[in-house]
Design an enzyme around this catalytic site. Structure first.
Site, PDB file in Angstrom:
ATOM      1  N   TYR A 137       0.818  -1.210   0.000  1.00  0.00           N
ATOM      2  CA  TYR A 137       0.000   0.000   0.000  1.00  0.00           C
ATOM      3  C   TYR A 137       0.862   1.274   0.000  1.00  0.00           C
ATOM      4  O   TYR A 137       0.334   2.370  -0.101  1.00  0.00           O
ATOM      5  CB  TYR A 137      -1.052   0.001   1.109  1.00  0.00           C
ATOM      6  CG  TYR A 137      -0.595  -0.259   2.533  1.00  0.00           C
ATOM      7  CD1 TYR A 137       0.279   0.601   3.184  1.00  0.00           C
ATOM      8  CD2 TYR A 137      -1.107  -1.338   3.240  1.00  0.00           C
ATOM      9  CE1 TYR A 137       0.664   0.384   4.503  1.00  0.00           C
ATOM     10  CE2 TYR A 137      -0.737  -1.576   4.565  1.00  0.00           C
ATOM     11  CZ  TYR A 137       0.154  -0.710   5.190  1.00  0.00           C
ATOM     12  OH  TYR A 137       0.525  -0.928   6.501  1.00  0.00           O
TER      13      TYR A 137
ATOM     14  N   LYS B 209       5.241   4.197   4.972  1.00  0.00           N
ATOM     15  CA  LYS B 209       5.910   3.157   4.181  1.00  0.00           C
ATOM     16  C   LYS B 209       6.352   3.711   2.826  1.00  0.00           C
ATOM     17  O   LYS B 209       7.391   3.316   2.294  1.00  0.00           O
ATOM     18  CB  LYS B 209       4.975   1.960   3.970  1.00  0.00           C
ATOM     19  CG  LYS B 209       4.611   1.192   5.250  1.00  0.00           C
ATOM     20  CD  LYS B 209       5.753   0.340   5.758  1.00  0.00           C
ATOM     21  CE  LYS B 209       5.313  -0.608   6.875  1.00  0.00           C
ATOM     22  NZ  LYS B 209       6.425  -1.357   7.470  1.00  0.00           N
TER      23      LYS B 209
END
Ligand code: COA
Length: 266
Positions: free
Chosen positions: A147, A162
């Site tokens: 994601y 991330k």
């Protein structure tokens, strides 16, 4: 393929190494001869994990360290350099996450996840990376998530962090190649561990729904991730840096627009 002792006498540091994927990766490295350091916030969890991992016959050092606190990270690095002289590999695995609609996410909630995932990864990479530069090289592997580029409603904090870690992976790879430091990432998909079974897909219906979304029609196992990790730590990946290996059974490439067409149907 890989020699069963190819990590003999190397030191591999794994943040968040006391549980779940982190612990599995630590065991996989120890089984190939590596000395291990696992860092995390809970002393009792780390000590119990260290006891398990040490069954592979190498030394295991549990270190209480919150990756959000740069001083604690620096103490970890100094202690390990004092004990082993060098750090060969750093696995930035420590993470924090919870599902929360973006409009309900508080500033503290955002900060706590971004601090662990993005800032923590930088603090560790910077602190350990400088010793690698001094000692002639090393390997850094960051655990990200698909994601980071594919999106996932409900985790704007983690997805943003991330994505930052992925950018950090590529930037440090480019900057530090000249120091013989390779920096890569692994993006695991739906991997079954005790923690994910409890927190993410607690009942059979949820698991069945998840399974249907994965083209390979199975959850990943911790070994699926560890095998990619071992490859990235080995000489077989000597010319690979700034790259991300996705280990998700085709999960994200199977996430198409036409949801009514189940391409994974038998
Ligand atoms: N939903 C909404 N907000 C949440 C939340 C949830 N499930 N969990 C934490 N928060 C918010 C808190 O409300 C707090 O914000 P507030 O002060 O505005 O109320 C903020 O996040 C910090 O909470 P706190 O519990 O003090 O966080 P922490 O820094 O000690 O720990 C986590 C943060 C992410 C590590 C913690 O939520 C956690 O333990 N998660 C489960 C374990 C985990 O994430 N494992 C890794 C999976 S990848």
């Amino acid at each position: 393929m890989l020699d069963s002792t190819f990590l003999k006498d190397r030191l591999v540091v794994i943040t968040g190494g006391g549980t779940g994927l982190g612990k599995s990766m630590a065991e996989a490295c120890a089984a190939r001869g590596a000395h291990i350091a696992i860092a995390g916030r809970r002393k009792d969890v780390l000590e119990s994990a260290a006891h398990d991992i040490s069954k592979h016959g190498t030394t295991v050092t549990p270190i209480t360290c919150d990756v959000r606190i740069p001083e604690q990270v620096q103490n970890m690095t100094d202690m390990l350099i004092g004990k082993y002289g060098r750090i060969d590999a750093l696995i930035n695995n420590a993470a924090g996450n919870f599902i929360c609609p973006a409009e309900n996410l508080s500033v503290n909630g955002w900060n706590s996840v971004v601090n662990i995932v993005l800032n923590g990864t930088f603090y560790c990479s910077s602190s350990v990376g400088k010793t690698m530069i001094k000692n002639g090289g090393g390997t850094i592997i960051n655990i990200v998530a698909t994601y980071a580029w594919a999106s996932e409603p409900g985790v704007v904090h983690s997805a943003s962090a991330k994505a930052g870690v992925l950018a950090m992976t590529r930037t440090l790879a480019a900057e530090w190649a000249k120091y013989h430091i390779r920096v890569n990432a692994i993006a695991p998909g739906a991997i079954r561990t005790e923690g994910t079974d409890k927190n993410l897909w607690g009942d059979e219906n949820q698991r069945e729904r998840m399974n249907r979304r994965i083209p390979m029609r199975r959850f990943g196992q911790p070994d699926d991730v560890s095998n990619s990790l071992l490859f990235l730590l080995s000489d077989y990946s000597n010319y690979i840096t700034g790259e991300v290996i996705t280990v998700d059974g085709g999960g994200w490439v199977g996430k198409g627009t036409y949801e009514m067409v189940d391409v994974t149907k038998d």
